[in-house]
Design a protein around this motif. Structure first.
Motif, PDB file in Angstrom:
ATOM      1  N   ILE B 247       0.814  -1.220   0.000  1.00 46.00           N
ATOM      2  CA  ILE B 247       0.000   0.000   0.000  1.00 46.00           C
ATOM      3  C   ILE B 247       0.849   1.273   0.000  1.00 46.00           C
ATOM      4  O   ILE B 247       0.456   2.294  -0.564  1.00 46.00           O
ATOM      5  CB  ILE B 247      -0.950  -0.044   1.230  1.00 46.00           C
ATOM      6  CG1 ILE B 247      -2.092   0.937   1.096  1.00 46.00           C
ATOM      7  CG2 ILE B 247      -0.191   0.141   2.516  1.00 46.00           C
ATOM      8  CD1 ILE B 247      -3.198   0.691   2.098  1.00 46.00           C
ATOM      9  N   SER B 248       2.039   1.217   0.583  1.00 44.42           N
ATOM     10  CA  SER B 248       2.876   2.411   0.686  1.00 44.42           C
ATOM     11  C   SER B 248       3.678   2.674  -0.594  1.00 44.42           C
ATOM     12  O   SER B 248       4.343   3.697  -0.708  1.00 44.42           O
ATOM     13  CB  SER B 248       3.823   2.279   1.880  1.00 44.42           C
ATOM     14  OG  SER B 248       4.542   1.077   1.782  1.00 44.42           O
ATOM     15  N   THR B 249       3.619   1.733  -1.555  1.00 41.93           N
ATOM     16  CA  THR B 249       4.381   1.886  -2.802  1.00 41.93           C
ATOM     17  C   THR B 249       3.457   2.359  -3.928  1.00 41.93           C
ATOM     18  O   THR B 249       2.466   1.694  -4.215  1.00 41.93           O
ATOM     19  CB  THR B 249       4.992   0.526  -3.214  1.00 41.93           C
ATOM     20  OG1 THR B 249       5.683  -0.016  -2.103  1.00 41.93           O
ATOM     21  CG2 THR B 249       5.917   0.670  -4.414  1.00 41.93           C
ATOM     22  N   PRO B 250       3.775   3.482  -4.576  1.00 42.33           N
ATOM     23  CA  PRO B 250       2.938   3.889  -5.719  1.00 42.33           C
ATOM     24  C   PRO B 250       3.077   2.841  -6.826  1.00 42.33           C
ATOM     25  O   PRO B 250       4.193   2.510  -7.222  1.00 42.33           O
ATOM     26  CB  PRO B 250       3.546   5.226  -6.148  1.00 42.33           C
ATOM     27  CG  PRO B 250       4.401   5.666  -5.005  1.00 42.33           C
ATOM     28  CD  PRO B 250       4.864   4.413  -4.319  1.00 42.33           C
ATOM     29  N   PRO B 251       1.952   2.291  -7.297  1.00 42.63           N
ATOM     30  CA  PRO B 251       2.039   1.219  -8.295  1.00 42.63           C
ATOM     31  C   PRO B 251       2.530   1.741  -9.644  1.00 42.63           C
ATOM     32  O   PRO B 251       2.100   2.802 -10.099  1.00 42.63           O
ATOM     33  CB  PRO B 251       0.600   0.709  -8.397  1.00 42.63           C
ATOM     34  CG  PRO B 251      -0.262   1.796  -7.849  1.00 42.63           C
ATOM     35  CD  PRO B 251       0.559   2.590  -6.907  1.00 42.63           C
ATOM     36  N   GLN B 255       1.099  -2.706 -12.237  1.00 42.69           N
ATOM     37  CA  GLN B 255       1.071  -3.093 -10.816  1.00 42.69           C
ATOM     38  C   GLN B 255      -0.210  -2.627 -10.135  1.00 42.69           C
ATOM     39  O   GLN B 255      -0.791  -1.619 -10.527  1.00 42.69           O
ATOM     40  CB  GLN B 255       2.279  -2.495 -10.098  1.00 42.69           C
ATOM     41  CG  GLN B 255       3.599  -3.062 -10.598  1.00 42.69           C
ATOM     42  CD  GLN B 255       4.768  -2.540  -9.801  1.00 42.69           C
ATOM     43  OE1 GLN B 255       4.823  -1.366  -9.447  1.00 42.69           O
ATOM     44  NE2 GLN B 255       5.713  -3.420  -9.526  1.00 42.69           N
ATOM     45  N   VAL B 256      -0.620  -3.358  -9.108  1.00 47.10           N
ATOM     46  CA  VAL B 256      -1.766  -2.923  -8.315  1.00 47.10           C
ATOM     47  C   VAL B 256      -1.441  -3.069  -6.834  1.00 47.10           C
ATOM     48  O   VAL B 256      -0.617  -3.892  -6.439  1.00 47.10           O
ATOM     49  CB  VAL B 256      -3.060  -3.715  -8.637  1.00 47.10           C
ATOM     50  CG1 VAL B 256      -3.562  -3.416 -10.037  1.00 47.10           C
ATOM     51  CG2 VAL B 256      -2.864  -5.198  -8.444  1.00 47.10           C
ATOM     52  N   VAL B 257      -2.114  -2.248  -6.038  1.00 48.10           N
ATOM     53  CA  VAL B 257      -1.893  -2.266  -4.594  1.00 48.10           C
ATOM     54  C   VAL B 257      -2.537  -3.513  -3.993  1.00 48.10           C
ATOM     55  O   VAL B 257      -3.629  -3.929  -4.391  1.00 48.10           O
ATOM     56  CB  VAL B 257      -2.498  -0.992  -3.963  1.00 48.10           C
ATOM     57  CG1 VAL B 257      -2.615  -1.127  -2.463  1.00 48.10           C
ATOM     58  CG2 VAL B 257      -1.668   0.225  -4.323  1.00 48.10           C
ATOM     59  N   ASP B 258      -1.842  -4.116  -3.030  1.00 54.46           N
ATOM     60  CA  ASP B 258      -2.396  -5.250  -2.273  1.00 54.46           C
ATOM     61  C   ASP B 258      -3.539  -4.762  -1.394  1.00 54.46           C
ATOM     62  O   ASP B 258      -3.320  -4.072  -0.409  1.00 54.46           O
ATOM     63  CB  ASP B 258      -1.295  -5.872  -1.416  1.00 54.46           C
ATOM     64  CG  ASP B 258      -1.879  -6.718  -0.288  1.00 54.46           C
ATOM     65  OD1 ASP B 258      -2.947  -7.334  -0.494  1.00 54.46           O
ATOM     66  OD2 ASP B 258      -1.257  -6.768   0.785  1.00 54.46           O
ATOM     67  N   VAL B 259      -4.739  -5.106  -1.769  1.00 48.54           N
ATOM     68  CA  VAL B 259      -5.944  -4.699  -1.059  1.00 48.54           C
ATOM     69  C   VAL B 259      -6.410  -5.811  -0.129  1.00 48.54           C
ATOM     70  O   VAL B 259      -6.865  -5.586   0.989  1.00 48.54           O
ATOM     71  CB  VAL B 259      -7.052  -4.360  -2.096  1.00 48.54           C
ATOM     72  CG1 VAL B 259      -8.432  -4.411  -1.472  1.00 48.54           C
ATOM     73  CG2 VAL B 259      -6.782  -3.025  -2.751  1.00 48.54           C
ATOM     74  N   TYR B 262      -5.453  -6.499   3.633  1.00 56.11           N
ATOM     75  CA  TYR B 262      -6.132  -5.598   4.563  1.00 56.11           C
ATOM     76  C   TYR B 262      -7.604  -5.990   4.738  1.00 56.11           C
ATOM     77  O   TYR B 262      -8.097  -6.165   5.839  1.00 56.11           O
ATOM     78  CB  TYR B 262      -6.047  -4.147   4.068  1.00 56.11           C
ATOM     79  CG  TYR B 262      -4.666  -3.574   4.168  1.00 56.11           C
ATOM     80  CD1 TYR B 262      -4.228  -2.953   5.329  1.00 56.11           C
ATOM     81  CD2 TYR B 262      -3.772  -3.684   3.107  1.00 56.11           C
ATOM     82  CE1 TYR B 262      -2.947  -2.440   5.432  1.00 56.11           C
ATOM     83  CE2 TYR B 262      -2.485  -3.174   3.203  1.00 56.11           C
ATOM     84  CZ  TYR B 262      -2.081  -2.560   4.371  1.00 56.11           C
ATOM     85  OH  TYR B 262      -0.806  -2.061   4.481  1.00 56.11           O
TER      86      TYR B 262
END
Lengths: 463, 463
Positions: B247-251, B255-259, B262
């Protein structure tokens, strides 16, 4: 805080009626066996005098509740990690800086292609396309396809430029050099378009939204690992009483174990608060004052249980030194005395509930739970009530709102039936532990016939 | 684990029907505007082939759920402090060693007396008693009264020997040397008898009772500060996928954020588990294996989300090295592939859910929440369902159980109305976040007419 006009001497007529009718309520103990004995509930309460007496200042449940709810402050929003925000209300308008998805992508494993090229395809007459490469989910450079071409893609992979559909792999012969497509796909089919979920600049989560797993999913997706929320109020729970000993101490003659600091802390946590069990208030006056002051400094709400005398005791005196505290009988059963005030430098709300454990939890339910929910910013302060058929006759003194523990169940023909728990000889704590609801008999009702309707508050236990 | 006969090749007839009808379901996109578009839900799913294809082994929701529930172990009871036991099920028969109350005591402030001496008392003709002392709540030595005597007592004070009633102070003139009693009290009135609440040797809290504030009150009262309970299962939550960034890394592109780590951790906690968000599974094979093995060692259940290919990928291969893991399409929408197995030395249950965030939370609701509740020992594994009137026509493919997000509300005339959320063009994550229920359209239903009844699972958010 006492500006609601309920303090001071109530009109004599009102007092007299109340007093007479409570007496009447008490006298029906000898009624037929089908009558639910309210004596057990009454027994622990201060009944009003049977005739004229000194000017007490009773107030109604609504008056006491109104005073509390109008005076309880709402803590300022705080920023928490999204997982810690679970169950709380969002306190900011979360606007997404990103598009979700960030790029056009395959919704499933298959072949990226042009809808035009697979129009009319069937198992008998497949469309044949040249496979010009493969893209899997993950970081990748740009790619493109032209007419008559396809690119093998996995779910989540970037769509090559030129493609407008993904043909599911199972609709093809899964060829490597060329692929035979067995069914048409409409333009846009099995493609997730950039911004489909959330367009940049749009609100993802609004102020006041309860944050659950779905909201956490959305917050994470827009890159938020922290969020402003209405915090859990910090509630300090204390028990007052010279008869109290801590749970680990075997009680001697005349002593009882402190039950309420446990039960009320559990109830406060259940209502959404961050509860701190402070335990038994020291009996030494100076140390009592120190403990109360330190709890006022660290709490958003202080909860004190105790059997407060109608005349002042040490706890009442020490509380009075810290600010204006309003003790008064409330026309409810179980009662008797309740109190509210805002004490200390920060005018922290302090609620006093009765020391008898059943009365303490009923008072919590009626006065404290709504206050905690208000502090949390919840729209629904009160539990849902249902109308239920009374399985037995209920008698209740006029002028008092009576709360009885009961068992509510669904009626086979629809609706609910409620059975009050226990007669005059069943244990109160055990009865409370078996209950799944509170039965509420209003002030102006003295009798609910068996088969009549009565208001019930189901207490969800999540069993 | 695969002994239920659902693996292997399903009968050709069944496959054909399913395939044809899903196809049909997809083709109604062009129907009138009142029709709820199911395309958006379908779009993310692997549809079965339009004609004969390779032997996949689909299973029904019930089959997959049965396999999970029959294989999930129940963690051993543990002993916790009573406040930490809140919300859990009692795992022991708590027998009280004490009587509650421990001694006969005054239920309120007043005068301990003999019922005989106040019989027939009234305001006009009061009974006059000699006040022979005072007892307040707290440690005290023995005392007694004889005929014609009274002792001033506060609520909770030990009753002197010889007394069988407490006359409420407000029913008297509150005298100090002698007291005038204005009303009679029946024998036992306003007295709490020793053992009234709990007699020594009786069960205070039974095995299987959910522990809430009332049970904590009872446990504390019998002197229990610790209690055996069914523990919260420790659930590790991992996300698999080479496209994922934290989540803290701009994709970056592709790439996609690990949702899901959470959202699923939040859902697991909401279901009663102690959830640990382990985050993204490393893509390196050896490190992936290490992470999975260490989670197996410390967890009661491991939850992995990922877009698992129909052919094996690295995650599937690594899981297969740790034990038997059964991946299969489940005839539900959203789908597509679900998995269950028991891996590692301790045969820890591992559930794999889809990587698409909406499908992940639906799979959690259908398969994981009941498993967690089973591990907690809950009797009610499933959420309550209600029948609601569909506000719009719903179409659903034959042979698939479809879960749609919706908004359910009470109908003014009683019952419920449900509205599916969003057409084909509304965002899925945003729709899920607005939903307060799941609409369930069974496998054998292809159409629910507007005004028809449909099954709804309300998702309580506690707003």
């Amino acid at each position: 805080m006492t500006g609601d006009g309920t303090t001071g001497v109530a009109p004599a007529g009102q007092r007299d009626t109340t007093a007479m009718d409570l007496n009447q309520g008490t006298l029906v103990q000898g009624a037929p066996a089908v009558v639910h004995e309210t004596a057990a509930i009454d027994r622990g309460q201060v009944p009003p005098p049977p005739a004229a007496a000194e000017p007490l200042a009773p107030r109604t449940v609504e008056q006491h509740l109104d005073e509390i709810l109008s005076a309880v402050p709402q803590p300022d929003p705080i920023e928490l990690a999204v997982l810690d925000a679970q169950g709380l209300l969002c306190a900011e308008e979360v606007v997404s800086q990103r598009a979700l998805p960030a790029f056009d992508q395959a919704a499933l494993d298959g072949y990226a292609a042009r809808a035009l090229d697979v129009e009319g395809a069937s198992f008998e007459e497949p469309a044949r396309l040249a496979v010009v490469g493969e893209t899997v989910a993950g970081p990748s450079g740009p790619s493109s396809i032209g007419p008559g071409m396809a690119q093998k893609v996995s779910a989540g992979a970037m769509l090559p430029a030129g493609a407008d559909v993904v043909v599911p792999a199972v609709w093809t012969d899964q060829g490597v050099v060329t692929v035979a497509v067995h069914a048409p796909v409409e333009s846009g089919g099995y493609v997730r378009r950039a911004g489909d979920d959330v367009a940049p600049g749009t609100t993802a989560v609004q102020v006041g939204t309860p944050i659950g797993p779905a909201q956490i999913s959305l917050l994470a997706a827009v890159g938020r690992d922290r969020v402003q929320v209405r915090p859990r109020p910090r509630v300090a729970v204390l028990s007052a009483g010279s008869e109290l000993v801590d749970i680990s101490t075997p009680p001697g003659p005349g002593q009882v174990v402190d039950v309420n600091s446990y039960a009320l802390a559990a109830a406060a946590r259940d209502a959404g608060a961050e509860a701190y069990r402070s335990g038994i208030v020291p009996s030494d006056r100076r140390r009592m004052s120190e403990v109360l002051e330190s709890q006022l400094l660290r709490s958003d709400l202080v909860l004190v249980s105790g059997t407060f005398a109608t005349e002042g005791d040490t706890v009442q005196e020490v509380l009075a030194e810290l600010g204006q505290m309003h003790f008064s009988p409330v026309t409810m059963l179980p009662g008797p005395v309740q109190a509210f005030g805002r004490l200390g430098r920060d005018a922290v709300p302090v609620i006093c509930v009765p020391g008898e454990p059943v009365a303490a939890l009923v008072a919590f339910e009626v006065f404290v739970r709504p206050a905690i929910r208000l502090m949390l910013g919840k729209r629904q302060l009160f539990r849902r009530t249902v109308q239920a058929i009374a399985a037995e006759q209920l008698l209740s003194p006029l002028g008092y709102r009576q709360y009885l523990h009961g068992q509510v169940m669904r009626h086979p023909d629809g609706g609910y039936v409620v059975e009050p728990l226990g007669g005059g000889d069943e244990a109160m704590l055990a009865r409370m532990a078996r209950a799944n609801c509170l039965i509420v008999v209003d002030e102006d009702v003295t009798e609910v016939a068996a088969g009549g309707l009565v208001t019930v508050i189901p207490l969800l236990l999540g069993g």
